[in-house]
Design a protein around this motif. Structure first.
Motif, PDB file in Angstrom:
ATOM      1  N   ARG A 271       0.821  -1.214   0.000  1.00 54.90           N
ATOM      2  CA  ARG A 271       0.000   0.000   0.000  1.00 54.90           C
ATOM      3  C   ARG A 271       0.854   1.264   0.000  1.00 54.90           C
ATOM      4  NH1 ARG A 271      -1.280   2.182   4.621  1.00 54.90           N
ATOM      5  NH2 ARG A 271      -1.219   0.156   5.683  1.00 54.90           N
ATOM      6  N   VAL A 272       1.907   1.279   0.773  1.00 57.33           N
ATOM      7  CA  VAL A 272       2.727   2.490   0.916  1.00 57.33           C
ATOM      8  C   VAL A 272       3.702   2.646  -0.243  1.00 57.33           C
ATOM      9  CG1 VAL A 272       4.476   3.636   2.343  1.00 57.33           C
ATOM     10  CG2 VAL A 272       2.502   2.527   3.422  1.00 57.33           C
ATOM     11  N   VAL A 273       4.343   1.551  -0.624  1.00 63.24           N
ATOM     12  CA  VAL A 273       5.391   1.622  -1.651  1.00 63.24           C
ATOM     13  C   VAL A 273       4.821   1.387  -3.043  1.00 63.24           C
ATOM     14  CG1 VAL A 273       7.581   0.641  -2.451  1.00 63.24           C
ATOM     15  CG2 VAL A 273       7.148   0.882   0.015  1.00 63.24           C
ATOM     16  N   GLY A 274       3.916   0.409  -3.163  1.00 66.42           N
ATOM     17  CA  GLY A 274       3.399   0.059  -4.477  1.00 66.42           C
ATOM     18  C   GLY A 274       4.510  -0.414  -5.384  1.00 66.42           C
ATOM     19  N   GLY A 275       4.513   0.071  -6.609  1.00 68.92           N
ATOM     20  CA  GLY A 275       5.554  -0.300  -7.556  1.00 68.92           C
ATOM     21  C   GLY A 275       6.670   0.724  -7.636  1.00 68.92           C
ATOM     22  N   ASP A 276       6.669   1.717  -6.734  1.00 73.43           N
ATOM     23  CA  ASP A 276       7.677   2.776  -6.763  1.00 73.43           C
ATOM     24  C   ASP A 276       8.980   2.317  -6.120  1.00 73.43           C
ATOM     25  OD1 ASP A 276       5.770   4.462  -7.888  1.00 73.43           O
ATOM     26  OD2 ASP A 276       5.115   5.197  -5.920  1.00 73.43           O
ATOM     27  N   PRO A 277      10.085   2.996  -6.397  1.00 72.62           N
ATOM     28  CA  PRO A 277      11.318   2.740  -5.651  1.00 72.62           C
ATOM     29  C   PRO A 277      11.110   3.093  -4.178  1.00 72.62           C
ATOM     30  CG  PRO A 277      11.762   4.049  -7.632  1.00 72.62           C
ATOM     31  CD  PRO A 277      10.274   4.015  -7.465  1.00 72.62           C
ATOM     32  N   VAL A 278      11.686   2.316  -3.299  1.00 70.52           N
ATOM     33  CA  VAL A 278      11.539   2.569  -1.863  1.00 70.52           C
ATOM     34  C   VAL A 278      12.420   3.752  -1.472  1.00 70.52           C
ATOM     35  CG1 VAL A 278      11.770   1.620   0.460  1.00 70.52           C
ATOM     36  CG2 VAL A 278      11.104   0.124  -1.442  1.00 70.52           C
ATOM     37  N   ARG A 279      11.811   4.749  -0.861  1.00 69.51           N
ATOM     38  CA  ARG A 279      12.534   5.936  -0.409  1.00 69.51           C
ATOM     39  C   ARG A 279      12.456   6.051   1.110  1.00 69.51           C
ATOM     40  NH1 ARG A 279      15.729   5.858  -3.731  1.00 69.51           N
ATOM     41  NH2 ARG A 279      16.620   7.691  -2.697  1.00 69.51           N
ATOM     42  N   PRO A 280      13.358   6.782   1.728  1.00 72.94           N
ATOM     43  CA  PRO A 280      13.296   6.975   3.184  1.00 72.94           C
ATOM     44  C   PRO A 280      11.967   7.563   3.651  1.00 72.94           C
ATOM     45  CG  PRO A 280      15.427   7.672   2.342  1.00 72.94           C
ATOM     46  CD  PRO A 280      14.590   7.361   1.144  1.00 72.94           C
ATOM     47  N   SER A 281      11.330   8.379   2.821  1.00 73.90           N
ATOM     48  CA  SER A 281      10.043   8.963   3.215  1.00 73.90           C
ATOM     49  C   SER A 281       8.978   7.905   3.428  1.00 73.90           C
ATOM     50  CB  SER A 281       9.577   9.967   2.152  1.00 73.90           C
ATOM     51  OG  SER A 281       9.450   9.334   0.890  1.00 73.90           O
ATOM     52  N   HIS A 282       9.121   6.738   2.776  1.00 69.77           N
ATOM     53  CA  HIS A 282       8.154   5.655   2.949  1.00 69.77           C
ATOM     54  C   HIS A 282       8.208   5.068   4.368  1.00 69.77           C
ATOM     55  CE1 HIS A 282       8.337   5.062  -1.636  1.00 69.77           C
ATOM     56  NE2 HIS A 282       7.158   5.561  -1.344  1.00 69.77           N
ATOM     57  N   VAL A 283       9.405   5.106   4.978  1.00 64.43           N
ATOM     58  CA  VAL A 283       9.602   4.441   6.262  1.00 64.43           C
ATOM     59  C   VAL A 283       8.657   5.001   7.323  1.00 64.43           C
ATOM     60  CG1 VAL A 283      11.245   4.030   8.136  1.00 64.43           C
ATOM     61  CG2 VAL A 283      11.988   3.807   5.750  1.00 64.43           C
ATOM     62  N   ALA A 284       8.506   6.314   7.353  1.00 65.07           N
ATOM     63  CA  ALA A 284       7.635   6.945   8.348  1.00 65.07           C
ATOM     64  C   ALA A 284       6.164   6.599   8.140  1.00 65.07           C
ATOM     65  CB  ALA A 284       7.815   8.460   8.308  1.00 65.07           C
ATOM     66  N   GLU A 285       5.810   6.131   6.938  1.00 62.78           N
ATOM     67  CA  GLU A 285       4.423   5.791   6.627  1.00 62.78           C
ATOM     68  C   GLU A 285       4.104   4.323   6.897  1.00 62.78           C
ATOM     69  OE1 GLU A 285       3.192   7.217   2.745  1.00 62.78           O
ATOM     70  OE2 GLU A 285       4.968   8.508   2.693  1.00 62.78           O
ATOM     71  N   MET A 286       5.053   3.593   7.491  1.00 67.65           N
ATOM     72  CA  MET A 286       4.852   2.159   7.744  1.00 67.65           C
ATOM     73  C   MET A 286       5.003   1.861   9.240  1.00 67.65           C
ATOM     74  SD  MET A 286       6.581   0.347   4.377  1.00 67.65           S
ATOM     75  CE  MET A 286       8.154   1.213   4.434  1.00 67.65           C
ATOM     76  N   PRO A 287       4.025   2.242  10.037  1.00 63.29           N
ATOM     77  CA  PRO A 287       4.120   2.021  11.490  1.00 63.29           C
ATOM     78  C   PRO A 287       4.147   0.551  11.880  1.00 63.29           C
ATOM     79  CG  PRO A 287       1.920   2.786  10.882  1.00 63.29           C
ATOM     80  CD  PRO A 287       2.778   2.944   9.669  1.00 63.29           C
ATOM     81  N   TYR A 288       3.469  -0.298  11.098  1.00 65.31           N
ATOM     82  CA  TYR A 288       3.475  -1.718  11.457  1.00 65.31           C
ATOM     83  C   TYR A 288       4.864  -2.315  11.275  1.00 65.31           C
ATOM     84  CZ  TYR A 288       1.877  -6.494  12.120  1.00 65.31           C
ATOM     85  OH  TYR A 288       1.703  -7.775  12.612  1.00 65.31           O
ATOM     86  N   LEU A 289       5.588  -1.880  10.263  1.00 67.38           N
ATOM     87  CA  LEU A 289       6.964  -2.337  10.067  1.00 67.38           C
ATOM     88  C   LEU A 289       7.812  -1.982  11.287  1.00 67.38           C
ATOM     89  CD1 LEU A 289       9.386  -3.433   8.562  1.00 67.38           C
ATOM     90  CD2 LEU A 289       9.430  -1.344   7.176  1.00 67.38           C
ATOM     91  N   ARG A 290       7.617  -0.785  11.815  1.00 65.49           N
ATOM     92  CA  ARG A 290       8.347  -0.384  13.024  1.00 65.49           C
ATOM     93  C   ARG A 290       8.004  -1.318  14.188  1.00 65.49           C
ATOM     94  NH1 ARG A 290      11.936   3.963  14.924  1.00 65.49           N
ATOM     95  NH2 ARG A 290      11.696   3.979  17.178  1.00 65.49           N
ATOM     96  N   MET A 291       6.727  -1.671  14.334  1.00 65.95           N
ATOM     97  CA  MET A 291       6.300  -2.570  15.407  1.00 65.95           C
ATOM     98  C   MET A 291       6.914  -3.956  15.236  1.00 65.95           C
ATOM     99  SD  MET A 291       2.345  -1.270  15.338  1.00 65.95           S
ATOM    100  CE  MET A 291       1.649  -2.743  16.105  1.00 65.95           C
ATOM    101  N   VAL A 292       6.979  -4.428  14.002  1.00 72.11           N
ATOM    102  CA  VAL A 292       7.592  -5.728  13.711  1.00 72.11           C
ATOM    103  C   VAL A 292       9.050  -5.729  14.148  1.00 72.11           C
ATOM    104  CG1 VAL A 292       8.389  -7.209  11.814  1.00 72.11           C
ATOM    105  CG2 VAL A 292       6.019  -6.408  11.872  1.00 72.11           C
ATOM    106  N   LEU A 293       9.763  -4.641  13.858  1.00 73.11           N
ATOM    107  CA  LEU A 293      11.174  -4.554  14.226  1.00 73.11           C
ATOM    108  C   LEU A 293      11.356  -4.444  15.737  1.00 73.11           C
ATOM    109  CD1 LEU A 293      12.550  -2.222  11.419  1.00 73.11           C
ATOM    110  CD2 LEU A 293      13.149  -4.617  11.799  1.00 73.11           C
ATOM    111  N   GLN A 294      10.505  -3.685  16.391  1.00 76.77           N
ATOM    112  CA  GLN A 294      10.611  -3.562  17.845  1.00 76.77           C
ATOM    113  C   GLN A 294      10.413  -4.906  18.533  1.00 76.77           C
ATOM    114  OE1 GLN A 294       7.773  -0.170  17.930  1.00 76.77           O
ATOM    115  NE2 GLN A 294       9.187   0.725  19.403  1.00 76.77           N
TER     116      GLN A 294
END
Length: 434
Positions: A271-294
């Protein structure tokens, strides 16, 4: 000695976080896991618990005097390096890091076409290595040389296992691992010193760490002690590369074991990245990814033990501790205490959904340490690990080919799985055509 990580955690959790005296022949350290005791040792009374003694000696032959040490060397390095690892400065490096990670992961297309699985440990280490090298040295190091650095550090980390488990063995005797450690430490110096010399002669204002570090050292001291700069860079590289790579190795088995977590994380990345290149700005839009890492850092913290030596007689949890004693803080145990973590053995990212309002003991979660010696690279970890995961999951559908119950083993000071893992990568067609 056969399974030190698990057995230490069992001793600590069976004692409900009370101080445990370990009887290891002539060596009798204290196992520390309760958050109150962690706070005392690392925060309120930290000057009485120093990074010295038998557990630090194996590492000091590599790290020298810098951010992972003690005394004036640590204080000087901390003052200079801290501004280089703030969230803002890390963000300024993230764009270049994102490009490096994306280019490296795109090379998995070859594995996808051939139907060959990737070696998880090798590839995670290699990707993180290239990203960290970019941050540290900019374009001064060739890919071939960069590829040499990671295995030498890995050898240093894993070859001190005997000395970590038998710290009373005299250094006048060669023990298993010594020869490999010294050989790899020498090769690291042969790579790092020429890069420092090159940066010193160029004297540019680049954002990468070696230029910023040389500038800061010159401003503070009027000269740049090459040995000190070498120690600084080796400390930063070891902390930034080894810890991130190890966490990423554990991740893929965790996602296989928890398909609901995997599916939700995949949905967020799509949903956040789609088919685009992954940029640092995407990271802040993925709170669940942060929870997974924590939650990953809770279950598999990078440091399995954090050793300290007492300077003066003291008391911890009602237990008198004499000067010169060794205490071993165990984040792996602290993160498994049922008093602070309901169902502690269960991997559950939802624990972090209300992190800001959750009333949890401040020192029950210590993957980066706490207090004056807290790891400077935690901002870098979350950005770097998130970029790797988002790139892999946006580009490929990932299937673990040999799922298994992983056994944690000490790789020096860090925690690593004993077994090898392999991932098969299939193109994520939905995002390729988005």
């Amino acid at each position: 000695m056969n399974d030190p990580v698990t057995q230490l955690a069992k001793m600590g959790t069976d004692a409900d976080g009370q101080v445990v005296r370990l009887h290891l022949g002539p060596f009798r350290p204290y196992l520390i896991s309760h958050p109150d005791h962690v706070q005392q040792i690392l925060v309120t009374d930290w000057t009485n618990f120093v990074r010295e003694g038998v557990f630090w000696r194996p590492l000091q032959r590599l790290i020298g005097q810098s951010i992972l040490g003690e005394g004036e060397g640590w204080a000087s390095a901390r003052k200079i390096l801290q501004p280089l690892f703030t969230a803002r400065y890390t963000a300024s490096l993230a764009e270049d890091m994102a490009d490096t990670i994306a280019e490296r992961i795109a090379a998995f297309d070859e594995f996808a076409r051939a139907g060959r699985p990737i070696d998880v440990e090798h590839q995670m280490t290699s990707i993180v290595n290239e990203a960290v090298i970019k941050v540290l040295f900019g374009g001064r190091i060739s890919p071939e040389t960069a590829d040499q650095l990671a295995p030498e550090f890995a050898t240093c980390a894993t070859s001190i296992g005997f000395r970590m488990l038998f710290p009373f063995a005299p250094y006048s005797l060669r023990v298993p691992g010594d020869k490999a450690f010294l050989r790899s430490a020498k090769k690291i110096d042969e790579i790092v010193y020429p890069l420092i010399e090159q940066a010193r002669h160029e004297r540019n204002d680049g954002k990468e760490i070696v230029s910023a570090l040389l500038t800061a050292r010159l401003e503070k001291e009027g000269r740049a002690d090459l040995r000190q700069v070498r120690d600084d860079l080796v400390n930063i590289y070891g902390a930034a590369s080894e810890t991130t790579a190890m966490s990423l190795i554990w991740l893929w088995q965790v996602l296989h074991d928890h398909p609901d977590v995997h599916a939700r994380l995949q949905e967020e990345v799509d949903r956040v990245v789609g088919g685009d290149p992954v940029r640092p700005s995407h990271v802040a839009e993925m709170p669940y990814l942060r929870m997974v890492l924590q939650e990953l850092l809770r279950v598999y913290p990078n440091a399995w033990v954090v050793p300290r030596q007492t300077v003066a007689d003291t008391e911890i949890g009602g237990v008198p501790i004499k000067a010169g004693s060794q205490v071993l803080i165990s984040p792996y145990t602290t993160h498994r205490l049922a008093e602070f973590w309901p169902r502690p053995l269960e991997y559950n990212p939802e624990r972090w959904a209300n992190e800001k309002t959750e009333r949890r003991h401040r020192y029950a979660f210590i993957p980066f340490g706490v207090g004056p010696h807290v790891c400077l690279g935690q901002h870098l970890f979350y950005v770097e690990a998130s970029l790797v995961i988002a790139n892999m999951m946006s580009r490929y559908r990932l299937v673990l080919t040999n799922p298994q119950k992983l056994r944690p083993v000490p790789g020096g000071a860090t925690l690593r799985p004993k077994q090898k893992l392999y991932l098969r990568v299939h193109p994520n067609e939905r995002n390729r055509t988005a």
